[in-house]
Scaffold this motif. Structure first.
Motif, PDB file in Angstrom:
ATOM      1  N   LYS A 280       0.795  -1.132   0.035  1.00  0.00           N
ATOM      2  CA  LYS A 280      -0.064   0.077  -0.063  1.00  0.00           C
ATOM      3  C   LYS A 280       0.888   1.207  -0.095  1.00  0.00           C
TER       4      LYS A 280
ATOM      5  N   SER B 149      -7.836  10.778  -3.557  1.00  0.00           N
ATOM      6  CA  SER B 149      -8.774   9.541  -3.643  1.00  0.00           C
ATOM      7  C   SER B 149      -8.864   9.188  -5.044  1.00  0.00           C
ATOM      8  N   ASP B 150      -9.502   8.164  -5.204  1.00  0.00           N
ATOM      9  CA  ASP B 150     -10.100   7.542  -6.592  1.00  0.00           C
ATOM     10  C   ASP B 150     -11.274   8.114  -6.781  1.00  0.00           C
TER      11      ASP B 150
ATOM     12  N   LEU C 245     -13.720   7.908  -4.428  1.00  0.00           N
ATOM     13  CA  LEU C 245     -14.416   7.364  -3.134  1.00  0.00           C
ATOM     14  C   LEU C 245     -13.487   6.884  -2.285  1.00  0.00           C
ATOM     15  N   ASN C 246     -12.383   6.439  -2.587  1.00  0.00           N
ATOM     16  CA  ASN C 246     -11.424   5.799  -1.375  1.00  0.00           C
ATOM     17  C   ASN C 246      -9.926   6.188  -1.463  1.00  0.00           C
ATOM     18  N   ARG C 247      -9.527   6.610  -0.327  1.00  0.00           N
ATOM     19  CA  ARG C 247      -7.874   6.905  -0.183  1.00  0.00           C
ATOM     20  C   ARG C 247      -7.277   6.186  -1.156  1.00  0.00           C
TER      21      ARG C 247
ATOM     22  N   ASP D 288      -4.527   3.853   0.614  1.00  0.00           N
ATOM     23  CA  ASP D 288      -4.978   2.775   1.271  1.00  0.00           C
ATOM     24  C   ASP D 288      -5.334   1.629   0.588  1.00  0.00           C
ATOM     25  N   ILE D 289      -5.138   1.908  -1.067  1.00  0.00           N
ATOM     26  CA  ILE D 289      -5.449   0.640  -2.127  1.00  0.00           C
ATOM     27  C   ILE D 289      -4.133  -0.288  -1.966  1.00  0.00           C
TER      28      ILE D 289
ATOM     29  N   GLU E 191     -12.844  16.202  -1.280  1.00  0.00           N
ATOM     30  CA  GLU E 191     -14.079  15.735  -0.385  1.00  0.00           C
ATOM     31  C   GLU E 191     -15.294  16.007  -1.122  1.00  0.00           C
TER      32      GLU E 191
ATOM     33  N   LYS F 243     -15.956  13.556  -3.581  1.00  0.00           N
ATOM     34  CA  LYS F 243     -16.384  12.181  -3.065  1.00  0.00           C
ATOM     35  C   LYS F 243     -17.853  12.392  -2.613  1.00  0.00           C
TER      36      LYS F 243
END
Length: 329
Positions: A145, A290-291, A293-295, A298-299, A319, A322
């Motif tokens: 990650k 982010s993508d 939606l997600n950080r 963290d992928i 934000e 998102k």
């Protein structure tokens, strides 16, 4: 009168990074000095035009793509701390020193389509820990990650050569002094404002975007009379390194969102070579990434050439994008 300057060497000597991280950063930046010199010579160094082959991504390689890749690969292979190297231009990772402590990933020449028109290009790099010392590094060792990164940075080759760097303790910027042949500290504690009126996006792909991103850009284009209540400017350098540098310099938002142009690609940008290092830098400067939606950090990667949508920069804008994606599904 002597003016005190802080060189990259001075900064790294006082910083809390490990000897391995300091050493590979020195190797990377020294090689980037060579790339910078080649770019200054341009056609005189026979670096312009196509190389006549494609990389693993199916993209036509420029001559300097190949040259920069070889320079970085050879330099890092000779660094005793480097256990392996992964490049955007190569199918698989290259093992270096079994006793090495770190792995290095890089995009040797981001924005290479800009080379022939004398516009900004850059080198992006990421440093990860190596967890299998004594063994030969493989692709799987790199599948960590973005939160595991020990350092990340980019070198922008523009009117001057600029290094932006983080080792997890904020972001600093250096400018290369060709007289001293050193990177000199020009900005400490780089900060990205939480709000902005400027965004960078390839608007020609509008018809391929998902509805939430179309709505976001429509709202920006509506300006002061729209729901956002303010006018926005759009900028697009066609090199992520240039667009991110602008954000670090004066704020803003950058996005290469999910689109349906190519059904087999989740996004254009590579998680390991572009999205992760740039996200680490942006977050360390107080921004967000982010993508949609997600950080990003963290992928959990499944391939060293994995692609992802990217939205990064001013925290409030990231934000808000998102929020649109959550509301619109």
């Amino acid at each position: 009168m002597l003016i005190h300057v802080t060189t990259l060497g001075d900064y790294l000597a006082k910083h809390n990074a490990t000897p391995a991280v300091k050493s590979v950063i020195a190797t990377l930046t020294h090689t980037c000095e060579e790339i910078s010199e080649l770019l200054k010579r341009g056609a005189l160094a026979d670096i312009l035009g196509e190389a006549g082959n494609q990389n693993v991504q199916g993209e036509e390689q420029k001559k300097l793509d190949v040259i920069a890749n070889e320079l970085l690969l050879n330099a890092l292979a000779n660094n005793k701390y480097c256990a392996g190297v992964a490049s955007e231009e190569l199918d698989h990772a290259t093992a270096a020193n079994c006793g090495g402590e770190v792995l290095v990933l890089f995009d040797p020449l981001d924005g290479s389509s800009n080379i022939d028109i004398n516009m900004a290009v850059g080198t992006i790099f990421s440093v990860l820990p190596y967890n299998n010392q004594g063994q030969t590094a493989t692709d799987d060792d790199f599948l960590q990650k973005g939160t595991e990164q020990l350092a990340a940075g980019y070198v922008l080759y523009g009117t001057s050569t600029i290094l932006a760097l983080t080792t997890g303790d904020g972001v600093v910027m250096f400018s290369y002094d060709p007289n001293l042949r050193q990177f000199i500290l020009i900005k400490d504690r780089v900060n990205v404002p939480v709000d902005t009126k400027e965004y960078a996006i390839n608007a020609s792909n509008y018809r391929y975007w998902l509805p939430p991103m179309q709505r976001y850009i429509d709202e920006c284009n509506a300006g002061e009379a729209g729901v956002r209540g303010k006018d926005f400017n759009m900028r697009w350098i066609a090199a992520m390194v240039g667009d991110v540098h602008r954000i670090l310099t004066r704020g803003g938002l950058f996005s290469y969102p999910f689109d349906t142009k190519f059904a087999n690609k989740a996004g254009k940008l590579r998680l390991m070579y572009e999205a992760n290092p740039m996200s680490f830098i942006i977050e360390q400067a107080g921004g967000a990434s982010s993508d949609a939606l997600n950080r990003i950090l963290d992928i959990k990667p499944t391939s060293i050439h994995q692609r992802v949508p990217v939205v990064l920069g001013a925290k409030n804008e990231v934000e808000y994008i998102k929020k649109l994606h959550v509301e619109m599904g």
